[in-house]
Write a protein that holds these residues in place. Structure first.
Motif, PDB file in Angstrom:
ATOM      1  N   ILE A  61       0.836  -1.209   0.000  1.00  0.00           N
ATOM      2  CA  ILE A  61       0.000   0.000   0.000  1.00  0.00           C
ATOM      3  C   ILE A  61       0.867   1.253   0.000  1.00  0.00           C
ATOM      4  CG2 ILE A  61      -1.621   1.334   1.402  1.00  0.00           C
ATOM      5  CD1 ILE A  61      -2.894  -1.334   2.241  1.00  0.00           C
ATOM      6  N   ASP A 113      -4.587   4.112  -2.635  1.00  0.00           N
ATOM      7  CA  ASP A 113      -5.219   3.002  -1.908  1.00  0.00           C
ATOM      8  C   ASP A 113      -6.072   2.194  -2.883  1.00  0.00           C
ATOM      9  OD1 ASP A 113      -4.029   3.915   0.382  1.00  0.00           O
ATOM     10  OD2 ASP A 113      -5.801   4.994   1.098  1.00  0.00           O
ATOM     11  N   LEU A 157      -6.548  -2.775  -0.217  1.00  0.00           N
ATOM     12  CA  LEU A 157      -7.312  -2.530   1.014  1.00  0.00           C
ATOM     13  C   LEU A 157      -8.087  -3.782   1.425  1.00  0.00           C
ATOM     14  CD1 LEU A 157      -8.673   1.056   0.251  1.00  0.00           C
ATOM     15  CD2 LEU A 157      -6.903   0.441   1.922  1.00  0.00           C
ATOM     16  N   ASP A 200     -11.266  -0.916   6.543  1.00  0.00           N
ATOM     17  CA  ASP A 200     -10.556  -1.135   5.276  1.00  0.00           C
ATOM     18  C   ASP A 200     -11.487  -1.731   4.222  1.00  0.00           C
ATOM     19  OD1 ASP A 200      -8.040  -0.090   5.670  1.00  0.00           O
ATOM     20  OD2 ASP A 200      -7.104  -1.983   6.274  1.00  0.00           O
ATOM     21  N   ARG A 227     -13.811   0.830   2.636  1.00  0.00           N
ATOM     22  CA  ARG A 227     -13.110   1.644   1.646  1.00  0.00           C
ATOM     23  C   ARG A 227     -12.836   0.846   0.356  1.00  0.00           C
ATOM     24  NH1 ARG A 227      -7.904   3.399   4.597  1.00  0.00           N
ATOM     25  NH2 ARG A 227      -7.514   4.460   2.609  1.00  0.00           N
TER      26      ARG A 227
END
Length: 348
Positions: free
Chosen positions: A241, A247, A252, A271, A274
């Motif tokens: 990452i 990202d 993620l 995470d 996202r």
């Protein structure tokens, strides 16, 4: 033996073959030794001969070395030469031309087959796509990329035994190609062969540029799926990452899954939220780009995005269940199943 009019024998060299006298003109005449001319005298059977120098007849005879030919008729020697040239052309031209054309024909067939495979896979026809790639392999069995392509399709078709054969062949043809090792690591994971899977994931990292995000993500995720070396897996994905271009949803998702396995469920859910948001945004952009890009490519990328969402929702469902969010967990797990989550096909 023949005799002249005085009864003397005529030497043999003075005799003409009887067939020669059947020509198209009168029989040849001979001049007397003294330079005078005398007519040939008739002999028995109506034949005539004369003494002296032989004068060539005005017309050819049947025994002339160059017989008469019909107008437009090809001479035998020329006809034989022409036949020989035709025979040589029929034998040698294919032997020369076909090897020159074969690579071109092969490339055309392979390209056409791959385009057909892409179109069928974009429509969800994995079996049809597999058949098209098999045609390409039949024409070009030295291309490791074709075996990798067929291996992925075989895995989607729930044929890990065939997929591992393709992966092995791809590694044999291209031992330093990371893509072949990636496929084999995935298939070994499906076949529940942890040591072999980890060895291939390690090999991919070794073949790649140091710190390559995709290679680190592969090794981290393989460790997570096998539930092996989880602290090392977390270190791999955090480095990926850090070195990656932003990202990425896939990275993620890997970190969220590892955090869940380490018991850090709330961090994992953050995470995974996202990751799902990023993948949904990517899918929306793909939908908007329809009409401005290759439709087959768009459909393939949307199909891949849906498979990624299936995995992410399943991971979040597991994390939510572990954190006590039962309703959210059930919703995520059901959605993952509808989107195609299936460990037997390598979608996990």
């Amino acid at each position: 033996m023949r005799f002249d009019r005085d009864g003397f024998p005529i030497p043999a060299e003075f005799e003409r073959p009887r067939d020669d006298l059947d020509g198209f003109g009168p029989p040849p005449r001979r001049e007397p030794a003294g330079g005078g001319r005398s007519s040939a005298l008739p002999q028995a059977g109506g034949r005539g001969v004369s003494s002296g120098r032989e004068v060539a007849p005005r017309f050819g005879t049947l025994t002339d070395p160059a017989p008469l030919q019909r107008r437009g008729e090809t001479p035998p020697l020329r006809r034989k030469r022409f036949s020989l040239l035709v025979l040589v052309a029929l034998v040698l031209l294919p032997a020369v031309v076909i090897p020159e054309l074969l690579p071109f024909v092969r490339d055309v067939v392979v390209e056409w087959s791959l385009q057909e495979a892409a179109g069928r896979e974009a429509q969800g026809d994995v079996v049809g796509a597999l058949g098209a790639v098999e045609r390409a392999v039949a024409w070009h069995a030295e291309d490791a990329g074709l075996f990798i392509r067929r291996g992925h399709l075989r895995l989607q078709n729930r044929d890990p035994a065939g997929a591992i054969r393709d992966a092995d062949q791809a590694v044999t043809l291209a031992p330093f190609a990371p893509q072949a090792r990636r496929l084999r690591a995935l298939v070994h994971t499906v076949l529940e062969r942890p040591e072999e899977a980890l060895a291939d994931a390690e090999a991919v990292v070794g073949m790649s540029v140091p710190g390559d995000p995709e290679s680190l993500n592969l090794r981290a995720y393989t460790r997570a799926l096998l539930k092996r070396d989880l602290p090392e897996a977390l270190a791999d994905i955090e480095q990926a990452i850090e070195r990656g271009a932003g990202d990425l949803p896939e990275h993620l998702d890997t970190r969220g899954y590892i955090l869940h396995l380490l018991g850090r469920h709330h961090e994992a859910i953050d995470d995974l939220n996202r990751a799902i948001d990023g993948m949904q945004e990517l899918r929306s952009r793909l939908e908007v780009s329809r009409g401005r890009a290759d439709p087959v490519e768009i459909d393939l990328r949307i199909r891949s995005a849906d498979q990624g969402l299936a995995v992410m929702h399943h991971h979040r469902g597991e994390a939510c269940a572990a954190a006590g969010f039962k309703a959210q967990a059930r919703q995520d797990l059901d959605l993952a199943a509808r989107l195609g989550f299936d460990p037997t096909r390598g979608i996990f």
